[in-house]
Design a protein around this motif. Structure first.
Motif, mmCIF file in Angstrom:
data_model
loop_
_atom_site.group_PDB
_atom_site.id
_atom_site.type_symbol
_atom_site.label_atom_id
_atom_site.label_comp_id
_atom_site.label_asym_id
_atom_site.label_seq_id
_atom_site.Cartn_x
_atom_site.Cartn_y
_atom_site.Cartn_z
ATOM 1 N N SER A 164 30.477 -11.209 -2.681
ATOM 2 C CA SER A 164 29.760 -11.961 -1.850
ATOM 3 C C SER A 164 28.393 -11.389 -1.677
ATOM 4 C CB SER A 164 30.446 -12.296 -0.512
ATOM 5 O OG SER A 164 31.616 -12.606 -0.761
ATOM 6 N N THR A 165 28.660 -10.118 -1.463
ATOM 7 C CA THR A 165 27.091 -9.253 -1.208
ATOM 8 C C THR A 165 26.245 -9.583 -2.281
ATOM 9 O OG1 THR A 165 28.759 -7.528 -0.155
ATOM 10 C CG2 THR A 165 26.261 -6.959 -0.439
ATOM 11 N N ALA A 166 26.612 -9.348 -3.489
ATOM 12 C CA ALA A 166 25.801 -9.330 -4.909
ATOM 13 C C ALA A 166 25.206 -10.851 -4.786
ATOM 14 C CB ALA A 166 26.319 -8.938 -5.912
ATOM 15 N N LYS A 167 26.182 -11.738 -4.647
ATOM 16 C CA LYS A 167 25.767 -13.188 -4.766
ATOM 17 C C LYS A 167 24.844 -13.569 -3.877
ATOM 18 C CE LYS A 167 27.653 -14.451 -8.529
ATOM 19 N NZ LYS A 167 26.733 -14.577 -9.687
ATOM 20 N N LEU A 168 25.070 -13.241 -2.311
ATOM 21 C CA LEU A 168 23.973 -13.779 -1.530
ATOM 22 C C LEU A 168 22.554 -13.125 -1.607
ATOM 23 C CD1 LEU A 168 23.478 -16.179 0.333
ATOM 24 C CD2 LEU A 168 24.355 -14.710 2.297
ATOM 25 N N GLY A 169 22.617 -11.682 -1.910
ATOM 26 C CA GLY A 169 21.510 -10.804 -2.298
ATOM 27 C C GLY A 169 20.784 -11.481 -3.306
ATOM 28 N N LEU A 170 21.144 -12.388 -4.266
ATOM 29 C CA LEU A 170 20.694 -13.130 -5.202
ATOM 30 C C LEU A 170 19.591 -14.022 -4.748
ATOM 31 C CD1 LEU A 170 23.082 -13.177 -8.317
ATOM 32 C CD2 LEU A 170 20.883 -11.883 -8.221
ATOM 33 N N HIS A 171 20.093 -14.525 -3.652
ATOM 34 C CA HIS A 171 19.274 -15.710 -2.947
ATOM 35 C C HIS A 171 17.996 -15.074 -2.241
ATOM 36 C CE1 HIS A 171 17.946 -19.522 -1.137
ATOM 37 N NE2 HIS A 171 18.622 -19.155 0.026
ATOM 38 N N GLY A 172 18.415 -13.804 -1.604
ATOM 39 C CA GLY A 172 17.552 -13.403 -0.841
ATOM 40 C C GLY A 172 16.376 -12.853 -1.868
ATOM 41 N N LEU A 173 16.764 -12.497 -3.224
ATOM 42 C CA LEU A 173 15.711 -12.195 -4.077
ATOM 43 C C LEU A 173 15.066 -13.237 -4.489
ATOM 44 C CD1 LEU A 173 14.568 -10.008 -6.356
ATOM 45 C CD2 LEU A 173 16.588 -10.512 -7.573
ATOM 46 N N ALA A 174 15.603 -14.454 -4.812
ATOM 47 C CA ALA A 174 14.796 -15.452 -4.983
ATOM 48 C C ALA A 174 13.962 -16.042 -4.094
ATOM 49 C CB ALA A 174 16.113 -16.678 -5.398
ATOM 50 N N GLN A 175 14.341 -16.120 -2.788
ATOM 51 C CA GLN A 175 13.258 -16.442 -1.886
ATOM 52 C C GLN A 175 12.131 -15.567 -1.744
ATOM 53 O OE1 GLN A 175 15.210 -18.319 1.804
ATOM 54 N NE2 GLN A 175 16.439 -16.354 1.217
ATOM 55 N N THR A 176 12.024 -14.313 -2.137
ATOM 56 C CA THR A 176 10.960 -13.675 -1.818
ATOM 57 C C THR A 176 10.006 -13.778 -3.278
ATOM 58 O OG1 THR A 176 11.510 -11.797 -0.299
ATOM 59 C CG2 THR A 176 9.905 -11.204 -2.138
ATOM 60 N N LEU A 177 10.837 -13.789 -4.390
ATOM 61 C CA LEU A 177 10.092 -14.142 -5.773
ATOM 62 C C LEU A 177 9.638 -15.551 -5.509
ATOM 63 C CD1 LEU A 177 12.720 -12.618 -8.364
ATOM 64 C CD2 LEU A 177 10.750 -11.511 -7.142
ATOM 65 N N ALA A 178 10.042 -16.450 -5.036
ATOM 66 C CA ALA A 178 9.476 -17.764 -4.904
ATOM 67 C C ALA A 178 8.096 -17.666 -4.174
ATOM 68 C CB ALA A 178 10.330 -18.895 -4.158
ATOM 69 N N ILE A 179 8.080 -16.738 -3.219
ATOM 70 C CA ILE A 179 6.751 -16.637 -2.381
ATOM 71 C C ILE A 179 5.914 -15.831 -3.233
ATOM 72 C CG2 ILE A 179 5.731 -15.418 -0.371
ATOM 73 C CD1 ILE A 179 8.380 -15.979 0.955
ATOM 74 N N GLU A 180 6.038 -14.923 -3.873
ATOM 75 C CA GLU A 180 5.177 -14.110 -4.767
ATOM 76 C C GLU A 180 5.006 -14.945 -5.938
ATOM 77 O OE1 GLU A 180 6.197 -9.984 -5.211
ATOM 78 O OE2 GLU A 180 7.154 -9.852 -3.443
ATOM 79 N N GLY A 181 5.787 -15.490 -6.530
ATOM 80 C CA GLY A 181 5.451 -16.347 -7.839
ATOM 81 C C GLY A 181 4.437 -17.711 -7.506
ATOM 82 N N ARG A 182 4.510 -18.031 -6.474
ATOM 83 C CA ARG A 182 4.034 -19.546 -6.368
ATOM 84 C C ARG A 182 2.372 -19.470 -6.760
ATOM 85 N NH1 ARG A 182 5.751 -20.666 -0.859
ATOM 86 N NH2 ARG A 182 7.290 -21.858 -1.542
ATOM 87 N N ALA A 183 1.763 -18.687 -6.556
ATOM 88 C CA ALA A 183 0.290 -18.646 -7.004
ATOM 89 C C ALA A 183 -0.010 -18.545 -8.345
ATOM 90 C CB ALA A 183 -0.406 -17.493 -6.371
ATOM 91 N N LYS A 184 1.329 -17.880 -8.985
ATOM 92 C CA LYS A 184 1.201 -17.844 -10.635
ATOM 93 C C LYS A 184 1.769 -19.041 -11.188
ATOM 94 C CE LYS A 184 -1.274 -13.792 -10.615
ATOM 95 N NZ LYS A 184 -2.706 -13.706 -11.372
ATOM 96 N N GLY A 185 2.469 -19.891 -10.903
ATOM 97 C CA GLY A 185 2.941 -21.076 -11.496
ATOM 98 C C GLY A 185 4.371 -20.698 -11.757
ATOM 99 N N ILE A 186 5.077 -19.610 -10.975
ATOM 100 C CA ILE A 186 6.463 -19.240 -11.348
ATOM 101 C C ILE A 186 7.207 -19.763 -10.224
ATOM 102 C CG2 ILE A 186 7.747 -17.371 -11.901
ATOM 103 C CD1 ILE A 186 5.562 -15.387 -12.447
ATOM 104 N N HIS A 187 8.310 -20.601 -10.566
ATOM 105 C CA HIS A 187 9.182 -21.085 -9.610
ATOM 106 C C HIS A 187 10.664 -20.467 -9.611
ATOM 107 C CE1 HIS A 187 7.130 -25.173 -9.659
ATOM 108 N NE2 HIS A 187 6.274 -24.239 -9.316
ATOM 109 N N VAL A 188 11.249 -20.188 -8.645
ATOM 110 C CA VAL A 188 12.541 -19.295 -8.658
ATOM 111 C C VAL A 188 13.551 -20.145 -7.846
ATOM 112 C CG1 VAL A 188 13.507 -17.007 -8.257
ATOM 113 C CG2 VAL A 188 10.973 -17.143 -8.951
#
Ligand SMILES: NC(=O)c1ccc[n+]([C@@H]2O[C@H](COP(=O)([O-])OP(=O)(O)OC[C@H]3O[C@@H](n4cnc5c(N)ncnc54)[C@H](O)[C@@H]3O)[C@@H](O)[C@H]2O)c1
Length: 306
Positions: A164-188
């Motif tokens: 559970s810890t690892a799996k919800l961690g992945l969503h946390g990672l995805a949310q930040t990568l979505a923010i960082e990737g937006r300007a570069k055309g990267i969707h997460v």
């Protein structure tokens, strides 16, 4: 409608030797993608390895007229998986982080080795593959990344504290990568699937497993990784023919004078306001929280660099 053609695209699917990953890899290849079929080929508990598992799927893809190459590294060595894509196909467009194992135990029986291995395969592994692909995606101004979470991470599940810890961690990672990737055309994005596989065959009854084909999850993975799909930073549950989106809900809550402070008794008197979802918010980023807190302390609170 959305362009679902993957001609010219290079897709890595981790853990693509079985279950969901195999179904995703076959479908991406059918739609014209060049696919890196990654699989360590170990047991559902993470023991052993076998090169024939990934190779078998590559042969199935080729037999169906598609293009694919096998990679048998652990996702912990993400850089080598991305190197396989670059060496064979010259680019990387899509990373589907899917590889996974289980080491279930009630928390009072959970050992450090169970905790560490689940962290390493799911969270560190998804990080490692994505981190290696990221500069290439930034440079080409295009990328799609999918994280495979679980309802166990979203809601908790008995015996799966490590998972559970690892799996919800992945969503946390995805949310930040979505923010960082937006300007570069990267969707997460993140999916929490339910499907019949060797990971679920011992915990679900056979009549339920029959209706939960991995192929009922794959269309969502394909859509989220397609060029025209604008979704990013989103979380979905999917399985048995049902696809749904999850979001955060924030109650209006209670505010107190930040100078005078408040006691536990003051809070108890306002507890219904904290608990009630009447007139709730559905925040999609930090701004709602920062605005309310800022208004309450009389300071404009700004977000960090975007
Ligand atoms: N099946 C479900 O209902 C369900 C529910 C929630 C989440 N998930 C997640 O979906 C993903 C796929 O699971 P599945 O149900 O298809 O299971 P599966 O066992 O059929 O497939 C997982 C694959 O990952 C591979 N793998 C394991 N460790 C690896 C590593 N270190 N490096 C590379 N490959 C590795 C395995 O060899 C296997 O082929 C997992 O992340 C799992 O946690 C599945």
């Amino acid at each position: 409608m959305t362009n679902m053609n993957f001609e010219g695209r290079v897709v890595i699917v981790t853990g693509a030797g079985n279950g969901l990953g195999k179904s995703h890899a076959m479908e991406f290849a059918r739609r014209g993608a060049k696919v890196v079929v990654n699989d360590l080929g170990g047991s559902g508990h993470g023991a052993g390895q076998s090169a024939s598992v990934a190779q078998g799927v590559v042969e199935e893809i080729k037999a169906a007229g598609g293009e694919a190459i096998a990679n048998t590294d652990s996702v912990e060595d993400g850089g080598r998986i991305v190197e396989t894509a670059l060496d064979a196909f010259g680019r990387i467009d899509v990373v589907v982080n899917n590889a996974g194992i289980l080491r279930d135990a009630a928390f009072h029986k959970l050992g450090d080795a169970d905790w560490d291995l689940i962290y390493r395969v799911h969270l560190k592994g998804s990080y490692a593959v994505t981190r290696a692909a990221w500069p290439h995606m930034r440079e080409q101004g295009y990328g799609r990344v999918l994280m495979t979470s679980s309802g166990a991470g979203v809601y908790g599940n008995f015996g799966q504290a490590n998972y559970s810890t690892a799996k919800l961690g992945l969503h946390g990672l995805a949310q930040t990568l979505a923010i960082e990737g937006r300007a570069k055309g990267i969707h997460v994005n993140t999916i929490a699937p339910i499907a019949a596989s060797r990971l679920t065959e011992t915990v679900m009854p056979p009549e339920m497993l029959k209706g939960l084909k991995p192929e009922l999850v794959t269309p969502l993975a394909v859509l989220l990784c397609s060029e025209d799909c604008a979704a990013t930073g989103q979380l979905f549950e999917v399985g048995g023919g049902w696809v749904t989106r999850l979001r955060w809900e924030q109650s209006r809550g209670a505010t107190f004078d930040p100078v005078a402070g408040y006691s536990a008794e003051d809070l108890a008197a306002r507890w219904d306001d904290v608990q009630s979802f009447e007139g709730s918010y559905h925040p999609t980023d930090l701004s709602n929280t920062l605005k309310i807190v800022g208004d309450n302390i009389g300071v404009e609170v700004a977000l960090g660099p975007q």
